[in-house]
Motif scaffolding. Structure first.
Motif, PDB file in Angstrom:
ATOM      1  N   ALA A 250       0.838  -1.208   0.000  1.00  0.00           N
ATOM      2  CA  ALA A 250       0.000   0.000   0.000  1.00  0.00           C
ATOM      3  C   ALA A 250       0.869   1.253   0.000  1.00  0.00           C
ATOM      4  O   ALA A 250       0.563   2.245  -0.689  1.00  0.00           O
ATOM      5  N   GLU A 251       1.963   1.218   0.764  1.00  0.00           N
ATOM      6  CA  GLU A 251       2.861   2.385   0.807  1.00  0.00           C
ATOM      7  C   GLU A 251       3.543   2.592  -0.547  1.00  0.00           C
ATOM      8  O   GLU A 251       3.718   3.717  -1.014  1.00  0.00           O
ATOM      9  N   GLY A 252       3.949   1.469  -1.169  1.00  0.00           N
ATOM     10  CA  GLY A 252       4.575   1.578  -2.481  1.00  0.00           C
ATOM     11  C   GLY A 252       3.625   2.129  -3.522  1.00  0.00           C
ATOM     12  O   GLY A 252       4.007   2.964  -4.355  1.00  0.00           O
ATOM     13  N   ARG A 253       2.375   1.685  -3.475  1.00  0.00           N
ATOM     14  CA  ARG A 253       1.381   2.208  -4.425  1.00  0.00           C
ATOM     15  C   ARG A 253       1.071   3.677  -4.129  1.00  0.00           C
ATOM     16  O   ARG A 253       0.823   4.462  -5.058  1.00  0.00           O
ATOM     17  N   TRP A 254       1.094   4.074  -2.869  1.00  0.00           N
ATOM     18  CA  TRP A 254       0.919   5.484  -2.514  1.00  0.00           C
ATOM     19  C   TRP A 254       2.013   6.325  -3.159  1.00  0.00           C
ATOM     20  O   TRP A 254       1.750   7.384  -3.746  1.00  0.00           O
ATOM     21  N   PHE A 255       3.252   5.859  -3.050  1.00  0.00           N
ATOM     22  CA  PHE A 255       4.372   6.571  -3.652  1.00  0.00           C
ATOM     23  C   PHE A 255       4.221   6.638  -5.170  1.00  0.00           C
ATOM     24  O   PHE A 255       4.460   7.677  -5.795  1.00  0.00           O
ATOM     25  N   LYS A 256       3.797   5.535  -5.776  1.00  0.00           N
ATOM     26  CA  LYS A 256       3.599   5.494  -7.221  1.00  0.00           C
ATOM     27  C   LYS A 256       2.509   6.468  -7.640  1.00  0.00           C
ATOM     28  O   LYS A 256       2.663   7.213  -8.622  1.00  0.00           O
ATOM     29  N   ASP A 257       1.383   6.497  -6.914  1.00  0.00           N
ATOM     30  CA  ASP A 257       0.309   7.443  -7.229  1.00  0.00           C
ATOM     31  C   ASP A 257       0.807   8.883  -7.102  1.00  0.00           C
ATOM     32  O   ASP A 257       0.470   9.746  -7.919  1.00  0.00           O
ATOM     33  N   PHE A 258       1.601   9.137  -6.076  1.00  0.00           N
ATOM     34  CA  PHE A 258       2.179  10.469  -5.869  1.00  0.00           C
ATOM     35  C   PHE A 258       3.017  10.852  -7.097  1.00  0.00           C
ATOM     36  O   PHE A 258       2.891  11.968  -7.637  1.00  0.00           O
ATOM     37  N   ALA A 259       3.873   9.928  -7.549  1.00  0.00           N
ATOM     38  CA  ALA A 259       4.740  10.218  -8.691  1.00  0.00           C
ATOM     39  C   ALA A 259       3.935  10.441  -9.964  1.00  0.00           C
ATOM     40  O   ALA A 259       4.253  11.338 -10.763  1.00  0.00           O
ATOM     41  N   GLU A 260       2.884   9.658 -10.161  1.00  0.00           N
ATOM     42  CA  GLU A 260       2.063   9.822 -11.355  1.00  0.00           C
ATOM     43  C   GLU A 260       1.361  11.175 -11.361  1.00  0.00           C
ATOM     44  O   GLU A 260       1.253  11.828 -12.399  1.00  0.00           O
ATOM     45  N   GLN A 261       0.870  11.605 -10.190  1.00  0.00           N
ATOM     46  CA  GLN A 261       0.053  12.811 -10.139  1.00  0.00           C
ATOM     47  C   GLN A 261       0.883  14.092  -9.967  1.00  0.00           C
ATOM     48  O   GLN A 261       0.504  15.139 -10.489  1.00  0.00           O
ATOM     49  N   ARG A 262       1.983  13.995  -9.208  1.00  0.00           N
ATOM     50  CA  ARG A 262       2.755  15.203  -8.892  1.00  0.00           C
ATOM     51  C   ARG A 262       4.131  15.217  -9.569  1.00  0.00           C
ATOM     52  O   ARG A 262       4.802  16.243  -9.535  1.00  0.00           O
ATOM     53  N   TRP A 270       9.368  14.264  -1.073  1.00  0.00           N
ATOM     54  CA  TRP A 270       8.578  13.850   0.092  1.00  0.00           C
ATOM     55  C   TRP A 270       9.252  12.666   0.786  1.00  0.00           C
ATOM     56  O   TRP A 270       9.413  12.655   2.006  1.00  0.00           O
ATOM     57  N   ARG A 271       9.657  11.674  -0.002  1.00  0.00           N
ATOM     58  CA  ARG A 271      10.308  10.488   0.557  1.00  0.00           C
ATOM     59  C   ARG A 271      11.522  10.838   1.395  1.00  0.00           C
ATOM     60  O   ARG A 271      11.741  10.276   2.476  1.00  0.00           O
ATOM     61  N   ASP A 272      12.330  11.759   0.910  1.00  0.00           N
ATOM     62  CA  ASP A 272      13.604  12.071   1.558  1.00  0.00           C
ATOM     63  C   ASP A 272      13.492  13.155   2.626  1.00  0.00           C
ATOM     64  O   ASP A 272      14.474  13.455   3.299  1.00  0.00           O
ATOM     65  N   SER A 273      12.299  13.733   2.781  1.00  0.00           N
ATOM     66  CA  SER A 273      12.136  14.845   3.721  1.00  0.00           C
ATOM     67  C   SER A 273      12.037  14.384   5.163  1.00  0.00           C
ATOM     68  O   SER A 273      12.191  15.182   6.091  1.00  0.00           O
ATOM     69  N   GLY A 274      11.754  13.119   5.389  1.00  0.00           N
ATOM     70  CA  GLY A 274      11.518  12.626   6.747  1.00  0.00           C
ATOM     71  C   GLY A 274      10.067  12.675   7.165  1.00  0.00           C
ATOM     72  O   GLY A 274       9.712  12.165   8.232  1.00  0.00           O
ATOM     73  N   ARG A 275       9.212  13.291   6.348  1.00  0.00           N
ATOM     74  CA  ARG A 275       7.788  13.271   6.653  1.00  0.00           C
ATOM     75  C   ARG A 275       7.240  11.860   6.479  1.00  0.00           C
ATOM     76  O   ARG A 275       7.742  11.096   5.648  1.00  0.00           O
ATOM     77  N   PRO A 276       6.228  11.482   7.237  1.00  0.00           N
ATOM     78  CA  PRO A 276       5.770  10.084   7.205  1.00  0.00           C
ATOM     79  C   PRO A 276       5.148   9.721   5.870  1.00  0.00           C
ATOM     80  O   PRO A 276       4.466  10.532   5.234  1.00  0.00           O
ATOM     81  N   ILE A 277       5.406   8.483   5.461  1.00  0.00           N
ATOM     82  CA  ILE A 277       4.697   7.873   4.346  1.00  0.00           C
ATOM     83  C   ILE A 277       3.610   7.012   4.981  1.00  0.00           C
ATOM     84  O   ILE A 277       3.919   6.146   5.803  1.00  0.00           O
ATOM     85  N   PRO A 278       2.356   7.239   4.664  1.00  0.00           N
ATOM     86  CA  PRO A 278       1.279   6.584   5.409  1.00  0.00           C
ATOM     87  C   PRO A 278       1.379   5.065   5.381  1.00  0.00           C
ATOM     88  O   PRO A 278       1.476   4.463   4.305  1.00  0.00           O
ATOM     89  N   ASN A 279       1.407   4.447   6.560  1.00  0.00           N
ATOM     90  CA  ASN A 279       1.322   2.995   6.636  1.00  0.00           C
ATOM     91  C   ASN A 279      -0.046   2.570   6.122  1.00  0.00           C
ATOM     92  O   ASN A 279      -1.073   3.095   6.535  1.00  0.00           O
ATOM     93  N   GLY A 280      -0.034   1.631   5.181  1.00  0.00           N
ATOM     94  CA  GLY A 280      -1.303   1.211   4.599  1.00  0.00           C
ATOM     95  C   GLY A 280      -1.802   2.166   3.529  1.00  0.00           C
ATOM     96  O   GLY A 280      -2.946   2.075   3.104  1.00  0.00           O
ATOM     97  N   GLY A 281      -0.956   3.080   3.088  1.00  0.00           N
ATOM     98  CA  GLY A 281      -1.369   4.023   2.072  1.00  0.00           C
ATOM     99  C   GLY A 281      -2.254   5.110   2.639  1.00  0.00           C
ATOM    100  O   GLY A 281      -2.183   5.428   3.808  1.00  0.00           O
ATOM    101  N   GLY A 282      -3.073   5.689   1.807  1.00  0.00           N
ATOM    102  CA  GLY A 282      -3.946   6.766   2.257  1.00  0.00           C
ATOM    103  C   GLY A 282      -4.011   7.849   1.206  1.00  0.00           C
ATOM    104  O   GLY A 282      -3.378   7.754   0.152  1.00  0.00           O
ATOM    105  N   PRO A 283      -4.775   8.910   1.466  1.00  0.00           N
ATOM    106  CA  PRO A 283      -4.892   9.985   0.487  1.00  0.00           C
ATOM    107  C   PRO A 283      -3.569  10.709   0.295  1.00  0.00           C
ATOM    108  O   PRO A 283      -2.752  10.795   1.214  1.00  0.00           O
TER     109      PRO A 283
END
Length: 289
Positions: A250-262, A270-283
């Motif tokens: 879910a986290e990997g797909r969240w990252f993929k969706d982020f890359a596709e949209q942004r 975002w990945r390298d900033s230290g901000r959380p990547i949602p466990n289980g994905g999310g909006p």
């Protein structure tokens, strides 16, 4: 001189030179490069005049890893299967092939030296660490940033070169280190000032080239067998499976969706900033990276 799409090959003075050559993409790995590395290594292996292989990269870096901007921003690829289900064996089959292609540098009977300038990161570090010896420029960087999300190093060479604790230090953070640190930690053979890099690699290659090829093969086989006895092949099998899983959690797909949209660069920020990547994905976040 043999022609390839993603690299250049040349043999002279008992040395084979394999030069990754996609400089406009920092020599990022596309669908052709792994197989062409294998083919180039096989050329060197079959040439009785070649004693040692020198691997390097054109342009500003050795290799910036897989061409993740393309793979992450595309809606679907064999590395990122769309839909609710995921075929792990399809993924494993393709990524294992790539890993084995890179590892022809390790399995070849002729020794290989990797020359790193700029960056050897993500999949580029997999290629570099498949070589027998690695020499870096002091200011070059090496690391496996996808360990933060969306990747696992399939060759698994971090632990075999660094030991358990420093391998964890690198792969639990996804940090990069410079050549001086990499040499001090034992990840690479040595680091030299950038202006000395070419000369130092040539000195080392020339010294090795003076040894008969059968002696080089026997020494390399003996040392490599020690790593095989430590479970290298089974560790790579696990790492290659885990690499596919990281891209389809879910986290990997969240990252993929982020890359596709942004865009991939904003997703990486975002990945390298230290901000959380949602466990289980999310909006996706509303704010910019």
């Amino acid at each position: 001189m043999s022609q390839f799409k993603t690299l250049r090959y040349e043999a002279r003075d008992r040395k084979a030179y394999i030069t990754l050559s996609r400089p406009d993409r920092l020599n990022a790995i596309d669908d052709d490069m792994p197989g062409e590395i294998r083919a180039a290594v096989e050329l060197a292996e079959s040439d009785p005049d070649v004693h040692v292989i020198v691997l390097s990269g054109d342009g500003d870096a050795f290799c910036a890893g897989y061409d993740l901007k393309k793979f992450a921003e595309d809606g679907n690829s064999r590395w990122n299967q769309a839909g609710p289900s995921w075929d792990p064996i399809q993924d494993y089959r393709g990524m294992r092939r790539n890993t084995d292609d890179f590892f022809t540098l390790f399995r070849a009977l002729k020794p290989s030296i990797c020359k790193i300038h700029g960056y050897a990161v993500a999949g580029g570090s997999d290629i570099a660490l498949s070589c027998d010896l690695v020499v870096m420029a002091e200011d070059a960087k090496i690391g496996y940033m996808p360990a933060r999300v969306w990747g696992c190093p399939t060759t698994a060479m971090w632990v075999y070169r660094l030991g358990v604790e420093r391998a964890k230090r690198m792969l639990l953070t996804g940090d990069k280190i410079d050549g001086k640190t990499a040499a001090a930690w034992g990840l690479v053979l040595e680091a030299v000032p950038a202006e000395r890099l070419n000369a130092r690699v040539e000195e080392l290659a020339d010294r090795i080239a003076g040894v008969p090829t059968n002696h080089l093969a026997m020494q390399k086989l003996m040392i490599n067998q020690a790593l095989d006895n430590m479970g290298l092949t089974s560790t790579q099998t696990l790492a290659t499976l885990f690499d596919g899983i990281t891209r389809h959690t879910a986290e990997g797909r969240w990252f993929k969706d982020f890359a596709e949209q942004r865009g991939f660069h904003e997703a990486v920020a975002w990945r390298d900033s230290g901000r959380p990547i949602p466990n289980g994905g999310g909006p996706l976040p509303m704010e910019k990276a």
